[in-house]
Design an enzyme around this catalytic site. Sequence first.
Site, PDB file in Angstrom:
ATOM      1  N   LYS A  54       0.842  -1.203   0.000  1.00 48.34           N
ATOM      2  CA  LYS A  54       0.000   0.000   0.000  1.00 48.34           C
ATOM      3  C   LYS A  54       0.879   1.256   0.000  1.00 48.34           C
ATOM      4  O   LYS A  54       0.590   2.219  -0.708  1.00 48.34           O
ATOM      5  CB  LYS A  54      -0.940  -0.003   1.217  1.00 48.34           C
ATOM      6  CG  LYS A  54      -2.048  -1.040   1.078  1.00 48.34           C
ATOM      7  CD  LYS A  54      -2.794  -1.279   2.380  1.00 48.34           C
ATOM      8  CE  LYS A  54      -3.716  -2.488   2.265  1.00 48.34           C
ATOM      9  NZ  LYS A  54      -4.287  -2.929   3.535  1.00 48.34           N
ATOM     10  N   GLN A  98      -4.636  -1.586   9.981  1.00 52.56           N
ATOM     11  CA  GLN A  98      -4.426  -2.870   9.291  1.00 52.56           C
ATOM     12  C   GLN A  98      -5.063  -4.014  10.086  1.00 52.56           C
ATOM     13  O   GLN A  98      -4.823  -4.182  11.263  1.00 52.56           O
ATOM     14  CB  GLN A  98      -2.919  -3.104   9.086  1.00 52.56           C
ATOM     15  CG  GLN A  98      -2.576  -4.360   8.307  1.00 52.56           C
ATOM     16  CD  GLN A  98      -3.128  -4.375   6.888  1.00 52.56           C
ATOM     17  OE1 GLN A  98      -3.162  -3.360   6.193  1.00 52.56           O
ATOM     18  NE2 GLN A  98      -3.592  -5.533   6.441  1.00 52.56           N
ATOM     19  N   ASP A 121     -10.956   3.383   4.497  1.00 54.53           N
ATOM     20  CA  ASP A 121     -11.020   1.919   4.368  1.00 54.53           C
ATOM     21  C   ASP A 121     -12.438   1.421   4.667  1.00 54.53           C
ATOM     22  O   ASP A 121     -12.705   0.221   4.614  1.00 54.53           O
ATOM     23  CB  ASP A 121     -10.016   1.293   5.343  1.00 54.53           C
ATOM     24  CG  ASP A 121      -9.613  -0.118   4.952  1.00 54.53           C
ATOM     25  OD1 ASP A 121      -9.649  -0.438   3.746  1.00 54.53           O
ATOM     26  OD2 ASP A 121      -9.251  -0.910   5.857  1.00 54.53           O
TER      27      ASP A 121
END
Length: 281
Positions: A54, A98, A121
């Site tokens: 990423k 994450q 996200d």
Amino acid sequence: MSAQILDGGATAKTIANDLIAEVSRLSERTGKRPVLATVIVGDDSASHTYVRMKVARCKKVGIEPRQITLPAESSTEQVTREVRKLSEDDSVDGILVQHPAPVQVDEKQVFEAIDPGKDVDGVTSGSLAAMAFKEQGFRSATPGGIMRLLEEYGIELAGRRAVVVGRSRILGIPMGLLLLAENATVTYCHSKTTDLKQQVSRADVVVAAAGRPGLIAGDWIKQDAVVVDAGYADNSGDVEFDAAAERASWITPVPGGVGPMTIACLLGQTVESHRRRHGPG
Ligand code: NAP
């Protein structure tokens, strides 16, 4: 093989090229670059690999990546505190925590500390509600990337029977919400489903999101169905690719299908957050 490929790699490249141009145009006007902050807890090697990927893609399109690495033994409160700081930091446009965090960390509590305007996200309850009700907000990155891929290839969803295998907060559940919002008739399957084969074999659109390699046999796939395989474990997807490709009309490869589209969605939403926060440009 008779199925055509839903090429996530190529589609993500096109999206990245568009983002390079957009970031350059926005930065000229704002004098700033979009910033994506990633919080990673512990030393899980797969998670660190995903974050490295990423970070590399961020740099390619002109987004500034910031990485906060916390020790594996961090508590929910410690992680939440870091996320709150990022939510309050005006220079940060997007926040990614994450997944998965170590077991002692209550991910839901951490996610809820993300400013909804920076939830690129798409993991907060507010973002899930926005997906359910088609309100303005950010999409969960993997389902959002899948929807973009289906849209790019002109896959019709209205009135079609869609089966989502998996019901996680980050993938299965938002996937079904987005399909429903496009007027598909949605069924969720999960580990307690007793007739997975029957459900899959009736589906016009199958989204596999279980992380169980080979769970979905190729000969379960209905003739001309659309198959999206988001699963990734032991270098393999959830669907038996070769046999499924004999029956499907469209299918995603693993790798090169859903993975690149997830990152494309994340980066696109980070740029969108920057644009919203600094006025249209
Ligand atoms: P997760 O939280 O472990 O959820 C897995 C889901 O699959 C659960 O809902 C589980 O049901 C269901 N499941 C497990 N075994 C099953 C079975 N035998 N039959 C039917 N359903 C079953 O995983 P996740 O985070 O959603 O990720 C799922 C997969 O997607 C993983 O392989 C992950 O690596 C991959 N992934 C890929 C990307 C990408 O960018 N390509 C992004 C995110 C995730 P229960 O709810 O009943 O336990």
